[in-house]
Design an enzyme around this catalytic site. Structure first.
Site, mmCIF file in Angstrom:
data_model
loop_
_atom_site.group_PDB
_atom_site.id
_atom_site.type_symbol
_atom_site.label_atom_id
_atom_site.label_comp_id
_atom_site.label_asym_id
_atom_site.label_seq_id
_atom_site.Cartn_x
_atom_site.Cartn_y
_atom_site.Cartn_z
ATOM 1 N N VAL A 195 -35.698 6.198 100.775
ATOM 2 C CA VAL A 195 -36.212 5.728 102.058
ATOM 3 C C VAL A 195 -36.149 6.850 103.085
ATOM 4 C CG1 VAL A 195 -36.042 3.936 103.816
ATOM 5 C CG2 VAL A 195 -35.246 3.472 101.487
ATOM 6 N N CYS A 196 -37.290 7.172 103.681
ATOM 7 C CA CYS A 196 -37.357 8.274 104.637
ATOM 8 C C CYS A 196 -36.397 8.096 105.804
ATOM 9 C CB CYS A 196 -38.786 8.423 105.159
ATOM 10 S SG CYS A 196 -38.951 9.625 106.502
#
Length: 274
Positions: free
Chosen positions: A144-145
């Protein structure tokens, strides 16, 4: 003193393949001297899960759930981790590596370009700051960024507020990023693979202390027009440039559509690092 003029393109709302193809075409056109440096704003329809150039899909991204929610899926030209592009402003900056304002290192170039985002947040009354992590960045292994900030990304109350990614090709820097207006954590975490629901729940709870959107911070809704105007002014201030509106020619538009179909709609590209 006259300010340097950059093109500004508000390309509006398009699907994932068009959005990524236009960024790549802008990079190529700037490399070939057809256009000056460019700032572009855009949005996505349908909402899209994008993954970084080298990011693996198998065991990380829940493709079935991405499709179930009616979202698009695309692989970016830039690095970094997965982002759900939904209720956000997306920006891209295209500028030569040899531009006098651009440092040679990736992290320092981030610092310069991200000044535009910093000023944009401040124009909305949000005191954002540039992230300068102490020591070595912690790597959680998350796909997840928004799980952790990198050098010179935007943070609000020590929580990541915007995610950006960069690539350098043909002597040109392409940096684009996601500026969330609001964020649905439950929806986001439904798009990733986890060994169990317990692990997913723990990851989601941890995430809530690491990321923030402008609406959750100020506790009010923002119109897209309000956000766009703030960041337009912010990039002019942060980069110390004059933005000049630009519309693609018919030939340029066709070039984007061709690349979108040939590359960014293909499984060969999107699932190249399974």
């Amino acid at each position: 003193m006259t300010k340097e003029e950059w093109y500004f393109i508000n390309s509006g709302t398009h699907d994932a393949s068009y959005n990524m193809a236009l960024d790549e075409c802008l990079l190529r056109w700037h490399s070939e001297g057809e256009i000056p440096p460019v700032l572009r704003f855009y949005t996505w329809e349908p909402a899209t899960m994008s993954v970084g150039y080298f990011q693996k899909v198998d065991g990380k991204i829940h493709i079935e759930n991405v499709k179930k929610h009616g979202f698009d899926f695309v692989r970016r030209l830039t690095g970094g981790r997965a982002v759900l592009h939904d209720h956000e402003l997306t920006y891209s900056v295209v500028v030569s590596e040899d531009h006098p304002k651009m440092p040679k290192t990736v992290t320092e170039a981030y610092r310069v370009i991200t000044k535009g985002l910093l000023e944009g947040y401040r124009n909305l009354g949000i005191e954002a700051e540039l992230a300068v992590p102490e020591g070595k960045l912690q790597q959680t292994g998350s796909a997840v960024c928004f799980d952790e900030p990198s050098w010179y990304e935007l943070v609000i109350d020590d929580k990541k507020a915007a995610g950006s990614a960069q690539t350098r090709k043909q002597g040109v820097i392409l940096q684009h990023g996601s500026v969330p207006i609001s964020m649905d954590d439950d929806l986001l975490f439904d798009l990733f693979e986890y060994p169990s629901e317990e692990v997913r729940t723990r990851a989601k709870e941890k995430f809530k202390g690491k990321a923030i959107s402008m609406e959750s911070y100020l506790g009010r809704e923002f119109s897209f027009d309000e956000v766009e105007k703030a960041f337009y002014k912010g990039f002019e201030e942060g980069l110390d440039v004059k933005l000049v509106p630009y519309q693609l020619t018919e030939d340029q538009e066709q070039e984007v559509l061709n690349l979108a179909k040939e590359k960014y709609q293909s499984d060969e590209w999107n699932f190249s690092f399974k």
